[in-house]
Structure formats: structure tokens, C-alpha cells
Design a protein around this motif. Sequence first.
Motif, short mmCIF file in Angstrom:
data_model
loop_
_atom_site.label_atom_id
_atom_site.label_comp_id
_atom_site.label_asym_id
_atom_site.label_seq_id
_atom_site.Cartn_x
_atom_site.Cartn_y
_atom_site.Cartn_z
N PHE A 453 -5.52 10.82 -13.00
CA PHE A 453 -4.91 11.93 -12.22
C PHE A 453 -3.53 12.28 -12.86
O PHE A 453 -3.20 13.55 -12.91
CB PHE A 453 -4.37 11.71 -11.04
N ALA A 454 -2.96 11.58 -13.64
CA ALA A 454 -1.61 12.03 -14.37
C ALA A 454 -2.19 12.86 -15.40
O ALA A 454 -1.35 14.02 -15.75
CB ALA A 454 -0.84 10.86 -14.94
N GLN A 455 -3.13 12.80 -16.09
CA GLN A 455 -3.79 13.81 -17.07
C GLN A 455 -3.93 14.96 -16.65
O GLN A 455 -4.23 16.18 -17.32
CB GLN A 455 -4.75 13.10 -18.01
N SER A 456 -4.43 14.94 -15.37
CA SER A 456 -4.94 16.27 -14.73
C SER A 456 -3.69 17.04 -13.98
O SER A 456 -4.16 17.93 -13.34
CB SER A 456 -5.83 15.91 -13.64
N GLY A 457 -2.46 16.59 -14.49
CA GLY A 457 -1.29 17.18 -14.00
C GLY A 457 -0.69 16.77 -12.60
O GLY A 457 0.20 17.53 -12.18
N TYR A 458 -0.91 15.56 -12.04
CA TYR A 458 -0.58 15.08 -10.81
C TYR A 458 0.47 14.18 -10.93
O TYR A 458 0.33 13.34 -11.97
CB TYR A 458 -1.85 14.37 -10.03
N ALA A 459 1.46 13.94 -10.04
CA ALA A 459 2.45 12.61 -9.87
C ALA A 459 1.43 11.91 -9.00
O ALA A 459 1.07 12.21 -7.79
CB ALA A 459 3.50 13.31 -9.32
N VAL A 460 1.69 10.53 -9.41
CA VAL A 460 0.65 9.52 -8.59
C VAL A 460 1.61 8.35 -8.18
O VAL A 460 2.40 7.85 -8.93
CB VAL A 460 -0.56 9.01 -9.47
N LEU A 461 1.73 8.05 -6.86
CA LEU A 461 2.46 7.23 -6.41
C LEU A 461 1.42 6.13 -5.70
O LEU A 461 0.66 6.29 -5.12
CB LEU A 461 3.29 7.66 -5.02
N GLN A 462 1.87 4.80 -6.02
CA GLN A 462 1.15 3.83 -5.81
C GLN A 462 2.04 2.65 -4.96
O GLN A 462 2.85 2.06 -5.63
CB GLN A 462 0.37 3.06 -6.96
N PRO A 463 1.89 2.75 -3.88
CA PRO A 463 2.94 1.96 -3.07
C PRO A 463 2.40 0.52 -2.55
O PRO A 463 1.16 0.48 -2.43
CB PRO A 463 2.97 3.02 -1.76
N ASN A 464 3.13 -0.62 -2.77
CA ASN A 464 3.11 -1.59 -2.32
C ASN A 464 3.44 -1.98 -0.89
O ASN A 464 4.55 -2.69 -0.58
CB ASN A 464 3.49 -2.76 -3.52
N TYR A 465 2.92 -1.10 -0.14
CA TYR A 465 3.40 -1.15 1.55
C TYR A 465 3.21 -2.66 2.04
O TYR A 465 2.44 -3.57 1.48
CB TYR A 465 2.25 -0.17 2.27
N ARG A 466 4.00 -2.64 3.29
CA ARG A 466 3.83 -3.92 3.82
C ARG A 466 2.64 -4.25 4.48
O ARG A 466 1.97 -3.33 4.93
CB ARG A 466 5.01 -3.81 5.10
N GLY A 467 2.11 -5.49 4.23
CA GLY A 467 0.63 -5.63 4.37
C GLY A 467 0.10 -6.17 3.11
O GLY A 467 -0.78 -6.78 3.13
N SER A 468 0.53 -5.92 1.94
CA SER A 468 0.28 -6.19 0.54
C SER A 468 0.72 -7.71 0.48
O SER A 468 1.62 -8.30 1.00
CB SER A 468 1.10 -5.37 -0.35
N SER A 469 -0.19 -8.33 -0.39
CA SER A 469 0.14 -9.70 -0.71
C SER A 469 1.09 -9.67 -1.88
O SER A 469 1.34 -8.61 -2.75
CB SER A 469 -1.07 -10.53 -1.07
N GLY A 470 1.38 -10.78 -2.19
CA GLY A 470 2.35 -10.97 -3.60
C GLY A 470 3.82 -11.00 -3.38
O GLY A 470 4.54 -11.55 -4.17
N TYR A 471 4.26 -10.69 -1.85
CA TYR A 471 5.53 -10.69 -1.63
C TYR A 471 6.08 -11.88 -0.67
O TYR A 471 6.97 -11.74 -0.10
CB TYR A 471 6.11 -9.48 -1.34
N GLY A 472 5.05 -12.61 -0.31
CA GLY A 472 5.32 -13.72 0.81
C GLY A 472 5.07 -13.13 2.09
O GLY A 472 4.56 -12.07 2.42
N ASP A 473 5.05 -13.95 3.10
CA ASP A 473 4.62 -13.88 4.56
C ASP A 473 5.31 -12.85 4.91
O ASP A 473 4.50 -12.05 5.85
CB ASP A 473 4.81 -15.29 5.38
N VAL A 474 6.60 -12.73 4.94
CA VAL A 474 7.36 -11.73 5.77
C VAL A 474 6.90 -10.26 5.28
O VAL A 474 6.75 -9.47 6.31
CB VAL A 474 8.95 -11.93 5.23
N TRP A 475 6.50 -9.98 4.06
CA TRP A 475 6.10 -8.76 3.71
C TRP A 475 4.77 -8.53 3.95
O TRP A 475 4.32 -7.46 4.64
CB TRP A 475 6.09 -8.59 2.07
N TYR A 476 3.93 -9.44 4.04
CA TYR A 476 2.38 -9.54 4.39
C TYR A 476 2.12 -9.20 5.90
O TYR A 476 1.25 -8.68 6.07
CB TYR A 476 1.66 -10.81 4.01
#
Length: 647
Positions: A453-476
Motif C-alpha cells: 500500500f505504501a508503494q501504491s501511494g498510501y499512508a498506512v497506520l497499524q494500531p496496536n489497539y487495546r485488546g491486543s496482546s503483548g502489553y499485559g492484562d490491563v491493555w488486553y
Amino acid sequence: MALALSGLASASAKEPADNAARFGALESIQDVSLSPDGNRLAFIEQGPNRTRRLLVVETAEGAKPRQILTSDGSGGGNLSWCGWVTNARLACQTFVRDNVEGDILAATTIIALDATGGNMRILSNRRSLRSLYADFRGGSVIDWSSSDNGSLLMSRSYVPEGDVRTRIVSRAEGLGVDRVDSVTGAARRVEAANRDARYYLSDGHGNIRIMATQGYLSSTGQFEPTVRFFYRPKDGGGWKPLAQNDVVTDSGFQPDTVDAATNRVYGFQKIDGRMAVVAMALDGTGAVSTIYAHPEVDVDDIMRVGRNGRIVGISYVTDQREAAMTDPGIAKMTGALSKTLGGKQIVIVDASADEGRYLVRAESDIDPGAYYLYTPKARELRPLLVPREPLLDVALSPVKAITYPAADGTMIPGYLTLPPGRSDARGLPAIVMPHGGPSSRDEWGFDWLAQYFAQSGYAVLQPNYRGSSGYGDVWYKNNGFQSWKTALGDVTDGGRWLLSSQGVDAKKLSIVGWSYGGYAALQSGVVAPDLFQAIVAIAPVTDLAQLKAEESKFGGGTINDRFIGSGPHIREGSPAQNAEAIKAPVLMFHGSFDQNVDIAQARTMRRALEGKGKRVELVEYPELAHSLETSEARTDMLRRISAFLPH
């Protein structure tokens, strides 16, 4: 440290003519391993459609690969991985999927063959016509260490037989452990079959030390949500209780690797709500030692090298993946290799038996990766294989770790990728791309979809929203389904941040997601119908009640009922139940052999949107799984997405 200028040619010599084909192409190298003496490589090459080839090549410079086996994903299955039993013998796993009376089922088989391609043997248990039911588990290799005589320690599944017209029947049931001769196929029982056994761990020296069991609830026939672990003392004897783990909450201890030298098992356990690596003594004392805990993120990997699986460190992800090495020699080596290769991340893929040679992979956000052979004694680093050769001449985009504010002020971490040469996103079309899971997270590195998508001219945002793993129980929270309002709020706030802070074009803001990310993309159209101008959902979950019913068919009903929960969020959080709120056009993709998310989910969403007069298209890929595992399908998908998104 000498860096050679040439290496083995990668398998795909032809370069695709367009970016959809370049980025849609699967890695040409699907699996690679180093022989015990370090003199040969075996690698699985991805070919057209689902064709895969097993090749063997000498590590000497200029050597030519030799094809010894081909699979095409049809009746005989497809190659998954291969490893060296001896310098002359390989063991490989094959897998096959099929539609059986409406259910997608998969089967695996372990085979062995000479490095020249001859004397193929099936090492998995063969099924008898008298078997009382089907068990599609082909077992696994759990110890490669004691293989000088061509044998392997394997888990193998057993099914009891009926006694019609015979008195010679097997009553064994479940998963056991056998020592299997890879040359003759003869097997000797090491651990009797256990109906509830799910896997075993060895100590890397041929001794089974850990057994994991998971029973069934007799009232429902569903799996219990608790996995129980047992250990066998160093001097032998019966199984003794060790620990247990709740698979829904991930609470308790989960063994991963036995350290024979200290008679302990290393594994994962939460400390202060974040996953850490701890070690439990296997001597009956119950002594527990914390090996490594991070104050901000989960520790998610125990790093091992060699045929004995020697523990050399652990790793975790903050903004980027980091390692805490417990082996000073390996730490020094990987640090020097990273420096030589311009700061790229170094992964030890395999090693010779004496660790005189290492097979390593180097990669970064702007480098999809390459395999090298490193010989410490000669201080020689030589390139071997390039798995994404079509991208060699493509200037990829750096991936920047960012944070943005959610509506409640919480700072949400994520990654921003801009088109090559751009330092800001002002005026650009943009894509929010939530990850799958939901028990997952994005991390810094090469991402073929974001880079396309970046090569196609887009800015791409990948969010690690709350509910993601990797940040502990409070974030999950309570995972991305039960806490979907928080998770989706963070995702849509990411889109608003792109507009307000980064200045992207509001008329060209879209959302694209895969699996749970596809669910988030569709549900974002429900909760923020005017924000995104186009929605792309790949293999999405669309109806939570339907998902719970689907999981019950395969024994996961009790577990998934707890994971997904009950209450108003089942309807409120299901995009298929709220299709009338969606304004943006929707494009979906799904493989018909998807075992992670049934294709019925996408079909339900299509019917719901069509019933409300909405613009929707569903592209189905016959006999493909959740990852859409052919270059042809991915290339077609990228072309369709590019034609669909505003740009």
C-alpha cells in the motif's frame, strides 16, 4: 568477518512485472534447515499455485540445488517443513485439507526419505480399516538429538480398533511417544498412548520429561478450558503433577523448554499482569525462578539453538523486537552479525551439531530477509538464499513507531508507513490496517501488505489497539470481542488522528483488515459510518453468535463461549447484525478451506449487506486456507483492492 559477494540463487528467477505480483508473491523459501555436519541445506521452494519442491544443496559456494520431492497440495498433500535426521536422511511433514460433508478437515503425516530422494517411509501411524474413528494427527518430531542411528523420538496418535472377525486388535488410544527408525519405519514404544495427551516435551537428550493433557467435559463433549502438565523425574518413574494453565485467560504456568543441565523446565507465567519467563524445578520441590520479566510488555519467546535445543536467550517486543541473551557467545555473535549487516535483526534458524556453522536470517523493515551461512572459526558470513527476490530492486519504506491519543486520552502505540521518499502524510490517501487475532499485535519489521500500500501511494497506520496482546492484562482488557467497543474506538481514533494530526485526505481514508482485523474493519463501518470511505475485510469474523456455534462443532465450544462471552455485545458487536449502519462500500475476500474463520462468516455478511441494499462484493478463493496461501490469489487480491480503494 568476511562477507562473501555471491551465494546460491533463490528459486524464483523471474521478476514479476508489477507491484501486485511483486508483493503478492509468497516467499519462495518456505522452510530451510542445515545438516548435522553443516555441509548441506534442505529447503522447500514455493512454486506456482500450491506446488512446493524439496531441494538439497551443498553449502560449498557454487553448488547447484537438486530437487528430490515435489508436492502440489492435491490428494497426496503438500510439504510443510523438513529437517535432517542424519547427514543422509530427512524427515518432513506433509498436510492436506479437504471438505468432508461441509466441514473443512486437515490431516498431517510425517515422512522420511534419503537426501538423494530415495527410500521414502511413512513415520506416522498408519490407520487400520478397523479403527473406530478418524484421528488426523500425524504426530510430531519432539527430539532430533539422538538421531545418529537414523531414529527419531516422535509423538504418534493411536485409535482403538473394532474386533469384528479378528481377535488381534489394538486398544491403544490417544497420543503416545515412540522411537521410530526413519530408515525402516520400525517403532519402539517409549510412552504409552494417553487419550487426553496433547503434546510432550523432551529434554533434548532423548528423554520425555513433560506431558500436557486436556480432557473433555463429559456433559457436552467439548474440550476443558484447562491444560494440565505433568513431569517425569530425572531418574524415571511415573508422571507427577507439575502445573496447569487456563487457555482462555492464559493464567497459570505453560512449560516450553526443558533444560537438562539444571533439571528445570522453562516456560511462561504472568508476573504483575504481564507474561514472563520462569523456570520450574523438576525435582519435586516446586521451586520457581524468574528468568526474565519486562516492566512494560510481555516476554513471548525462548530462544534455542542446536539439535539439543540449548537455551540461549529470550525475546520480547517494545517498539522493536529485542533479545536478552543468556549465552554470552551467542550474544556476541549475533551482535557482530547485526553490525556487519547494517543493524538488521538476526535470527538463528539452525546450526550444525557441533555449532561450527550457523544458518541465520537477517531482516529489517526495509529488508524482507535473506539467509546466510556463518562459520565462526573462519569468520565467514556467506549469503545463501533470498526468499523475496522480486523485491530486491524495490526501495521499501521505513516503518516508524508512533503513538496517538484515543478519545479517553490513552496513548495508542502503532506503526506508520509512508510512501517511499515521503516524510509526512499530508494530502495522501490513507489506510488504517488493524491486525488479526485479536490475541496478537503488530511489530516493527517488513510487512508485505503495508509495504504494497505504501508503494501504491498510501499512508498506512497499524494500531496496536487495546485488546491486543503483548502489553499485559490491563491493555488486553477482556479481548477484542468482549471489549470490542474499546478496541474499535482505538481503531477509529487512529483514523481520526490521520485526519487531524497527519493531514491525510478525508475523501481517501479507508480501512483494511484480515481475520479479526477484517472484523474490526467491518465493525468500524457500524460505529463510525462516515469515517472510512471504503472497507476491505479479508477472512473476517462477522457474527459472534454464529462464531460460537461454529466452534462447538470441533470441541471448542466451552472455551470459545468463555472467550467470546454472552450478553448484549454478541449482537451489538456483530457487523452482520448491524449492516444497516454501514455506508461505505465493502469488499471481502475469503478462502473456502479456511479453518480459522469459516467462509460462512463472509457469506453471512454479504447477505446482510445485500439485504439492506448496500454495495458489497465477496471474492471467494476455492480450496485456499485462512492465509490465502498462493501467490496467484494474493496478487489477484491486491489488484482488486487497488481498483476498489479511493486513491
